[in-house]
Design a protein around this motif. Sequence first.
Motif, PDB file in Angstrom:
ATOM      1  N   ASN A  32       0.865  -1.174   0.000  1.00 17.79           N
ATOM      2  CA  ASN A  32       0.000   0.000   0.000  1.00 17.79           C
ATOM      3  C   ASN A  32       0.905   1.229   0.000  1.00 17.79           C
ATOM      4  O   ASN A  32       1.956   1.232   0.647  1.00 17.79           O
ATOM      5  CB  ASN A  32      -0.878   0.040   1.252  1.00 17.79           C
ATOM      6  N   MET A  33       0.489   2.255  -0.696  1.00 20.60           N
ATOM      7  CA  MET A  33       1.287   3.471  -0.789  1.00 20.60           C
ATOM      8  C   MET A  33       0.477   4.660  -0.288  1.00 20.60           C
ATOM      9  O   MET A  33      -0.745   4.717  -0.477  1.00 20.60           O
ATOM     10  CB  MET A  33       1.704   3.730  -2.244  1.00 20.60           C
ATOM     11  N   GLY A  34       1.177   5.600   0.325  1.00 17.31           N
ATOM     12  CA  GLY A  34       0.491   6.769   0.856  1.00 17.31           C
ATOM     13  C   GLY A  34       1.291   8.042   0.629  1.00 17.31           C
ATOM     14  O   GLY A  34       2.510   8.007   0.425  1.00 17.31           O
ATOM     15  N   TRP A  35       0.569   9.151   0.636  1.00 17.96           N
ATOM     16  CA  TRP A  35       1.180  10.484   0.633  1.00 17.96           C
ATOM     17  C   TRP A  35       0.763  11.199   1.911  1.00 17.96           C
ATOM     18  O   TRP A  35      -0.418  11.185   2.274  1.00 17.96           O
ATOM     19  CB  TRP A  35       0.736  11.302  -0.573  1.00 17.96           C
TER      20      TRP A  35
ATOM     21  N   ALA B 274      -3.342  11.115   0.998  1.00 28.82           N
ATOM     22  CA  ALA B 274      -3.995  10.143   0.128  1.00 28.82           C
ATOM     23  C   ALA B 274      -3.295   8.798   0.232  1.00 28.82           C
ATOM     24  O   ALA B 274      -2.110   8.736   0.566  1.00 28.82           O
ATOM     25  CB  ALA B 274      -3.985  10.620  -1.325  1.00 28.82           C
ATOM     26  N   GLY B 275      -4.050   7.732  -0.044  1.00 29.85           N
ATOM     27  CA  GLY B 275      -3.471   6.400  -0.030  1.00 29.85           C
ATOM     28  C   GLY B 275      -4.068   5.557  -1.138  1.00 29.85           C
ATOM     29  O   GLY B 275      -5.181   5.819  -1.598  1.00 29.85           O
ATOM     30  N   ILE B 276      -3.313   4.544  -1.564  1.00 30.71           N
ATOM     31  CA  ILE B 276      -3.770   3.656  -2.621  1.00 30.71           C
ATOM     32  C   ILE B 276      -3.370   2.235  -2.251  1.00 30.71           C
ATOM     33  O   ILE B 276      -2.288   1.989  -1.704  1.00 30.71           O
ATOM     34  CB  ILE B 276      -3.199   4.085  -3.984  1.00 30.71           C
TER      35      ILE B 276
ATOM     36  N   THR C 259      -8.752   3.543  -2.976  1.00 27.25           N
ATOM     37  CA  THR C 259      -8.046   4.777  -2.650  1.00 27.25           C
ATOM     38  C   THR C 259      -8.740   5.445  -1.469  1.00 27.25           C
ATOM     39  O   THR C 259      -9.912   5.178  -1.179  1.00 27.25           O
ATOM     40  CB  THR C 259      -8.006   5.760  -3.831  1.00 27.25           C
ATOM     41  N   LYS C 260      -8.010   6.312  -0.811  1.00 28.18           N
ATOM     42  CA  LYS C 260      -8.543   7.069   0.323  1.00 28.18           C
ATOM     43  C   LYS C 260      -7.935   8.454   0.273  1.00 28.18           C
ATOM     44  O   LYS C 260      -6.752   8.604  -0.059  1.00 28.18           O
ATOM     45  CB  LYS C 260      -8.208   6.375   1.641  1.00 28.18           C
TER      46      LYS C 260
END
Length: 127
Positions: free
Chosen positions: A32-35, A48-50, A58-59
Amino acid sequence: VQLQASGGGLVQAGGSLRLSCAASGRAFNTYNMGWFRQAPGTEREFVAGISRSNGISTKYADSVKGRFTISRNNAKNTVYLQMNSLKPEDTAVYYCAADYSRTVSYISASTNGYAYWGQGTQVTVSS
């Protein structure tokens, strides 16, 4: 996994920027990747996350919904953050983060949910 964020800069309010985060190492599609972002004097906050694999989930933080879009390209081991309609309050250092995940149904919005962090890229939005 090592993360390298890029794409920050100075932009006028209403403008756009696209941030990139390149990951090294194998099995990028299992993360999972996030900003996140951090303005001076504030705590680091979720942007944000994916989800892992094809990014089906996504979130977004409420403050960026409808303006920012997160996406990933597993062939390039890269996650992106497209930022449109930028506001001065979006000014911050932006960090990408990664964490191994077994599921596509949960994306953490907490810094504690990510084990790996990039070095950050500065985004400055002038009014």
